[in-house]
Write an enzyme that holds these catalytic residues in place. Structure first.
Site, PDB file in Angstrom:
ATOM      1  N   SER A 114      11.174   9.950  11.563  1.00 50.17           N
ATOM      2  CA  SER A 114      12.248  10.740  11.244  1.00 50.17           C
ATOM      3  C   SER A 114      12.046  12.015  12.603  1.00 50.17           C
ATOM      4  CB  SER A 114      12.280  11.445   9.959  1.00 50.17           C
ATOM      5  OG  SER A 114      13.146  12.555  10.063  1.00 50.17           O
ATOM      6  N   TYR A 155       7.359  16.050   3.808  1.00 51.42           N
ATOM      7  CA  TYR A 155       8.273  14.702   4.393  1.00 51.42           C
ATOM      8  C   TYR A 155       8.015  14.716   5.908  1.00 51.42           C
ATOM      9  CZ  TYR A 155      12.052  12.078   6.107  1.00 51.42           C
ATOM     10  OH  TYR A 155      12.833  11.210   6.894  1.00 51.42           O
TER      11      TYR A 155
END
Length: 262
Positions: A140, A154
């Site tokens: 990401s 995350y």
């Protein structure tokens, strides 16, 4: 859209994690349409869009779930030629670093990092034995642009995944196995909408305000919209194809220009 022949992946055995929804399902659908044989897994019951022979009910954030999916790939397909890790996400509450305890951190690491590490350990040795294989780890842009309100854990897990992927590429590249990273920005999926709802609930504001807070935290998206799952699948389908045979140890960002630096 990247075009491909309708049988480009004929004879290829593919494992896709997170393949029942969002970008993972878009990858599953695209490779299946191009002739691949696939298997995927989810914690929930099999959706109607996934054939029974391609599904395993398993929690890939656990060692037991990884074992179940790897066993199914070996038993049903004889192994995997292509391994695409799309599984990921965050259920951390809003409120910054102090709102997430050890349990939240462990859950985020298990889902976003260890699910890939465990499955690689189980399936990549067979690729090495054959001297050929392809692995994609979906990270990401948050590994470089973390959103501190709710996705710090995350972002840290995805940063670790990218580092792990680079190390793996150096180890297995000389043995015929290609490894690359795809790092999306904001993808318009049901999971993204769920994150918007969590931020709205924790802040007491509207979903529109929560959506805008994400855009503000990202610094905006120059093309004016999130990526679509199908666009991410197009990129992954190219990278796992023979057309990308010399692409290895690289990271491909698909974020609409969100990251403002080189």
């Amino acid at each position: 859209m990247i075009t491909q022949s309708t049988n480009e992946f004929s004879g290829k055995r593919v494992v896709v994690t997170g393949g029942t929804q969002g970008a993972g399902y878009a990858v599953f659908e695209k490779l299946a349409a191009a002739g691949a044989t696939l298997v995927t897994a989810a914690r929930s019951a099999r959706p109607d869009t996934i054939p029974e022979a391609s599904f395993v009910r398993a929690d890939l954030s656990t060692a037991e779930g990884a074992n179940a999916l790897a066993h199914a790939a070996l038993e049903r397909m004889g192994g995997a030629d292509i391994l695409v890790h799309v599984l990921g996400g965050s259920k951390a509450p809003g409120g910054g670093f102090a709102a997430s305890g050890d349990d939240v951190w462990q859950a985020e690491l298990d889902l976003n990092l260890m699910s890939a590490v465990r499955l690689d350990r189980l399936l990549v040795p067979q690729m090495i034995e054959r001297g050929k294989g392809v692995i994609i780890h979906t990270a990401s842009i948050q590994r470089r642009l973390p959103l501190y309100d709710s996705t710090t854990a995350y972002a840290a897990a995805k940063a670790a995944l990218a580092a792990y992927s680079k190390a793996l590429s150096k180890e297995v590249g000389p043995k015929g196995v290609r490894v690359n990273v795809v790092s999306p920005g904001w993808i318009y999926t049901s999971a993204a909408e769920a994150m918007v709802k969590r931020i709205a609930e924790s802040s007491g504001g509207s979903e529109e305000a929560a959506r805008q807070s994400i855009l503000d935290a990202l610094g905006g998206i120059p093309i004016g919209r999130p990526a679509l799952p199908e666009e991410v699948a197009d990129l992954i389908a190219f990278l796992v194809s023979d057309r990308a045979g010399s692409i290895h140890g690289a990271e491909y960002v698909i974020d609409g220009g969100t990251i403002p630096t080189l």
